[in-house]
Design a protein around this motif. Structure first.
Motif, PDB file in Angstrom:
ATOM      1  N   VAL A 101      47.444  39.515  34.275  1.00  0.00           N
ATOM      2  CA  VAL A 101      45.979  39.516  34.266  1.00  0.00           C
ATOM      3  C   VAL A 101      45.443  38.387  35.146  1.00  0.00           C
ATOM      4  O   VAL A 101      44.519  38.583  35.948  1.00  0.00           O
ATOM      5  CB  VAL A 101      45.447  39.366  32.824  1.00  0.00           C
ATOM      6  CG1 VAL A 101      43.927  39.207  32.830  1.00  0.00           C
ATOM      7  CG2 VAL A 101      45.844  40.559  31.977  1.00  0.00           C
ATOM      8  N   VAL A 102      46.010  37.207  35.006  1.00  0.00           N
ATOM      9  CA  VAL A 102      45.557  36.039  35.769  1.00  0.00           C
ATOM     10  C   VAL A 102      45.747  36.275  37.262  1.00  0.00           C
ATOM     11  O   VAL A 102      44.903  35.893  38.082  1.00  0.00           O
ATOM     12  CB  VAL A 102      46.320  34.777  35.308  1.00  0.00           C
ATOM     13  CG1 VAL A 102      45.979  33.591  36.202  1.00  0.00           C
ATOM     14  CG2 VAL A 102      45.974  34.458  33.855  1.00  0.00           C
ATOM     15  N   ARG A 103      46.844  36.924  37.651  1.00  0.00           N
ATOM     16  CA  ARG A 103      47.092  37.161  39.076  1.00  0.00           C
ATOM     17  C   ARG A 103      46.127  38.179  39.667  1.00  0.00           C
ATOM     18  O   ARG A 103      45.807  38.119  40.861  1.00  0.00           O
ATOM     19  CB  ARG A 103      48.545  37.630  39.277  1.00  0.00           C
ATOM     20  CG  ARG A 103      49.584  36.533  39.085  1.00  0.00           C
ATOM     21  CD  ARG A 103      50.932  36.973  39.605  1.00  0.00           C
ATOM     22  NE  ARG A 103      51.505  38.042  38.803  1.00  0.00           N
ATOM     23  CZ  ARG A 103      52.361  37.865  37.810  1.00  0.00           C
ATOM     24  NH1 ARG A 103      52.734  36.637  37.473  1.00  0.00           N
ATOM     25  NH2 ARG A 103      52.859  38.895  37.147  1.00  0.00           N
ATOM     26  N   VAL A 104      45.662  39.115  38.851  1.00  0.00           N
ATOM     27  CA  VAL A 104      44.763  40.160  39.349  1.00  0.00           C
ATOM     28  C   VAL A 104      43.325  39.660  39.489  1.00  0.00           C
ATOM     29  O   VAL A 104      42.591  40.096  40.388  1.00  0.00           O
ATOM     30  CB  VAL A 104      44.820  41.394  38.420  1.00  0.00           C
ATOM     31  CG1 VAL A 104      43.704  42.382  38.744  1.00  0.00           C
ATOM     32  CG2 VAL A 104      46.174  42.085  38.543  1.00  0.00           C
ATOM     33  N   LEU A 105      42.906  38.737  38.635  1.00  0.00           N
ATOM     34  CA  LEU A 105      41.503  38.308  38.594  1.00  0.00           C
ATOM     35  C   LEU A 105      40.955  37.823  39.942  1.00  0.00           C
ATOM     36  O   LEU A 105      39.806  38.143  40.288  1.00  0.00           O
ATOM     37  CB  LEU A 105      41.320  37.222  37.524  1.00  0.00           C
ATOM     38  CG  LEU A 105      41.368  37.708  36.073  1.00  0.00           C
ATOM     39  CD1 LEU A 105      41.247  36.539  35.111  1.00  0.00           C
ATOM     40  CD2 LEU A 105      40.259  38.730  35.815  1.00  0.00           C
ATOM     41  N   PRO A 106      41.706  37.040  40.752  1.00  0.00           N
ATOM     42  CA  PRO A 106      41.143  36.617  42.045  1.00  0.00           C
ATOM     43  C   PRO A 106      40.787  37.779  42.960  1.00  0.00           C
ATOM     44  O   PRO A 106      39.778  37.723  43.681  1.00  0.00           O
ATOM     45  CB  PRO A 106      42.270  35.763  42.650  1.00  0.00           C
ATOM     46  CG  PRO A 106      43.057  35.279  41.473  1.00  0.00           C
ATOM     47  CD  PRO A 106      43.002  36.386  40.482  1.00  0.00           C
ATOM     48  N   PHE A 107      41.581  38.851  42.934  1.00  0.00           N
ATOM     49  CA  PHE A 107      41.266  40.012  43.772  1.00  0.00           C
ATOM     50  C   PHE A 107      39.986  40.684  43.296  1.00  0.00           C
ATOM     51  O   PHE A 107      39.147  41.098  44.114  1.00  0.00           O
ATOM     52  CB  PHE A 107      42.433  41.013  43.730  1.00  0.00           C
ATOM     53  CG  PHE A 107      43.681  40.533  44.419  1.00  0.00           C
ATOM     54  CD1 PHE A 107      43.838  40.690  45.785  1.00  0.00           C
ATOM     55  CD2 PHE A 107      44.692  39.924  43.703  1.00  0.00           C
ATOM     56  CE1 PHE A 107      44.980  40.244  46.428  1.00  0.00           C
ATOM     57  CE2 PHE A 107      45.840  39.474  44.328  1.00  0.00           C
ATOM     58  CZ  PHE A 107      45.986  39.637  45.702  1.00  0.00           C
ATOM     59  N   LEU A 108      39.830  40.788  41.974  1.00  0.00           N
ATOM     60  CA  LEU A 108      38.586  41.353  41.439  1.00  0.00           C
ATOM     61  C   LEU A 108      37.394  40.477  41.810  1.00  0.00           C
ATOM     62  O   LEU A 108      36.300  40.978  42.077  1.00  0.00           O
ATOM     63  CB  LEU A 108      38.693  41.497  39.920  1.00  0.00           C
ATOM     64  CG  LEU A 108      39.763  42.457  39.405  1.00  0.00           C
ATOM     65  CD1 LEU A 108      39.791  42.447  37.881  1.00  0.00           C
ATOM     66  CD2 LEU A 108      39.517  43.855  39.917  1.00  0.00           C
ATOM     67  N   GLY A 109      37.614  39.157  41.841  1.00  0.00           N
ATOM     68  CA  GLY A 109      36.551  38.240  42.254  1.00  0.00           C
ATOM     69  C   GLY A 109      36.126  38.458  43.695  1.00  0.00           C
ATOM     70  O   GLY A 109      34.934  38.373  44.022  1.00  0.00           O
ATOM     71  N   VAL A 110      37.088  38.758  44.571  1.00  0.00           N
ATOM     72  CA  VAL A 110      36.765  39.030  45.979  1.00  0.00           C
ATOM     73  C   VAL A 110      35.887  40.277  46.092  1.00  0.00           C
ATOM     74  O   VAL A 110      34.881  40.288  46.806  1.00  0.00           O
ATOM     75  CB  VAL A 110      38.049  39.203  46.809  1.00  0.00           C
ATOM     76  CG1 VAL A 110      37.722  39.724  48.207  1.00  0.00           C
ATOM     77  CG2 VAL A 110      38.793  37.871  46.910  1.00  0.00           C
ATOM     78  N   VAL A 111      36.270  41.352  45.376  1.00  0.00           N
ATOM     79  CA  VAL A 111      35.477  42.587  45.416  1.00  0.00           C
ATOM     80  C   VAL A 111      34.070  42.333  44.890  1.00  0.00           C
ATOM     81  O   VAL A 111      33.076  42.775  45.484  1.00  0.00           O
ATOM     82  CB  VAL A 111      36.170  43.695  44.598  1.00  0.00           C
ATOM     83  CG1 VAL A 111      35.277  44.924  44.499  1.00  0.00           C
ATOM     84  CG2 VAL A 111      37.494  44.070  45.246  1.00  0.00           C
ATOM     85  N   ALA A 112      33.963  41.606  43.772  1.00  0.00           N
ATOM     86  CA  ALA A 112      32.642  41.295  43.221  1.00  0.00           C
ATOM     87  C   ALA A 112      31.812  40.487  44.214  1.00  0.00           C
ATOM     88  O   ALA A 112      30.613  40.736  44.392  1.00  0.00           O
ATOM     89  CB  ALA A 112      32.798  40.527  41.906  1.00  0.00           C
TER      90      ALA A 112
END
Length: 444
Positions: A230-241
């Motif tokens: 989960v922690v590794r995925v969050l930065p990518f979701l932050g980029v999209v947001a």
């Protein structure tokens, strides 16, 4: 020769070329060249070249290879694996939880990659074997991934929405926002059908061939590793947001946002997953280049095809025939939907949008339909084409991932999801606010 007869000959020629395996771009370009030579003679070759290169020289198209690079950086890294683990941790014990979590993973990965084939391949490589191991029917395992992969062209950022915006001169940021609620509504419909299909197939809550105690122990053992995922995925979701906020807030153009997003996703893939070697980076660049060239070539050839149809007055004749139909505007919309559905059976979304959007937009506006609402309707129609023959790109991707599943089972498992898309179109027609509420709220 009258335009209608010419149009029929051109359409038959295009279908024949595609039927014998000619790539879409070459089929479009070849038919266009022959039609122009027949109608205008050799001097028309000058305009063929000018039309081909002028179209893809537009600055707005810079966003396409950048978003593709962004998606390739995500797809080539273990992000899809981590996303899959994360959702399985939270949703795995729901009814049909693993299949539902696969659709959720497809929805989020679609936002990260913007590509239906990439979404289908990345989630399917992990999801299909795992679902089959746990006893899910082959049709459900294949169908939910094939359908979930189609969300890549609807949930923003979407390459097809960029192409629609450029072709119709509409706001790309507003198009992105219009796809958010319908995209997640469609994902919800997919999840509902998946739960129903699993219950019809076996009448079980979660088809895991182990005891409840063993399942509990297995989940507890995997919590730590899945939380790290989960922690590794969050930065990518932050980029999209961040990209979406920059677009909606008017801070950056689509090309600027795409460039920054591609750079950040590439850096995150290198730093988080330690992809320091030249091999993985070379693979990302190769895949990005290959897909970008393919899409731009289809756009250029589709523009030449549209120019040929316009030069021979085929486009104007068909448009006038549709516009002159003395029918209710919803009957007209039904005719347009059938046309788009049939076109999606044979052509990729990019080609359909480039060829039809500029023609259909005046008709849509004359019938008092919203162009952003229509963009969502058009995109869902094209999603259906991705999981139905004869082209059905996602079907063949699933077949490549799981060659021991018959194409018949893949197709039968996917068809109910196509009906979910038809239901989504009907809901959008009854309640246009599903697509328009959020753009109106954010952008006025």
């Amino acid at each position: 020769m009258d335009p209608i007869t010419l149009g029929i000959i051109v359409a038959v020629g295009l279908i024949v070329l595609m039927a014998i395996g000619t790539p879409i771009a070459f089929a479009l370009g070849g038919v266009s060249l022959m039609a122009l030579l027949y109608d205008r003679g050799l001097p028309e070759l000058t305009y063929f070249g000018e039309t081909f290169f002028d179209r893809i020289a537009e600055f707005g198209f810079v966003a396409i290879p950048m978003f593709i690079l962004m998606g390739a950086a995500v797809a080539s890294s273990p992000t899809g694996r981590d996303l899959y683990r994360s959702l399985d941790l939270w949703m795995g014990r729901l009814p049909a939880g693993l299949a539902v979590s696969n659709i959720g993973a497809c929805s989020i990965f679609a936002a990260l990659s913007g590509s239906s084939p990439a979404t289908c391949a990345a989630i399917g490589k992990m999801g299909i074997p795992e679902m089959r191991t746990r006893g899910y029917p082959d049709g459900v395992a294949a169908g939910c991934i094939a359908a979930g992969g189609t969300l890549g062209i609807l949930i923003p950022p979407s390459v097809t929405m960029i192409i629609y915006g450029i072709s119709t001169e509409t706001s790309i940021g507003r198009l992105f926002i219009a796809g958010v609620v319908p995209g997640f509504m469609l994902a919800g419909l997919f999840m509902i059908w998946t739960i129903i299909a699993c219950k019809l197939a076996g009448g079980y809550a979660n088809p895991l061939a182990v005891s409840a105690e063993k399942l509990k122990n297995t989940v507890q053992q995997n919590v730590d590793s899945n939380m790290k995922a989960v922690v590794r995925v969050l930065p990518f979701l932050g980029v999209v947001a961040g990209i979406l906020l920059a677009l909606y807030g008017g801070v950056a153009t689509p090309s600027e946002a795409a460039g920054v997003g591609a750079f950040l996703c590439l850096m995150l893939a290198i730093l988080i997953y330690r992809m320091w070697q030249i091999g993985p980076i070379k693979l990302i660049m190769r895949d990005s280049l290959r897909e970008s060239v393919m899409i731009m070539l289809v756009i250029a050839c589709a523009e030449v095809f549209a120019y040929a149809l316009s030069s021979m007055f085929i486009t104007q004749t068909v448009a006038a025939a549709i516009a002159d139909m003395d029918v209710n505007r919803w009957v007209l919309m039904g005719v347009i939907n059938v046309f788009l559905l049939v076109a999606g059976f044979f052509l990729p979304p990019v080609a359909v949008i480039v060829m039809t959007a500029p023609i259909l937009l005046p008709i849509i506006l004359a019938a008092n339909f919203d162009p952003y609402w229509f963009a969502v309707i058009l995109t869902i129609n094209l999603e259906i084409g991705l999981i139905t023959p004869p082209v059905g790109l996602n079907l063949f991707i699933i077949k490549g991932i799981a060659p021991d599943i018959s194409l018949r089972d893949i197709l039968l498992g996917s068809l109910p999801y196509a009906l979910c898309m038809v239901l989504a179109i009907l809901l959008l027609c009854l309640f246009p606010g599903i697509a328009l509420w959020l753009p109106n709220l954010i952008m006025g």
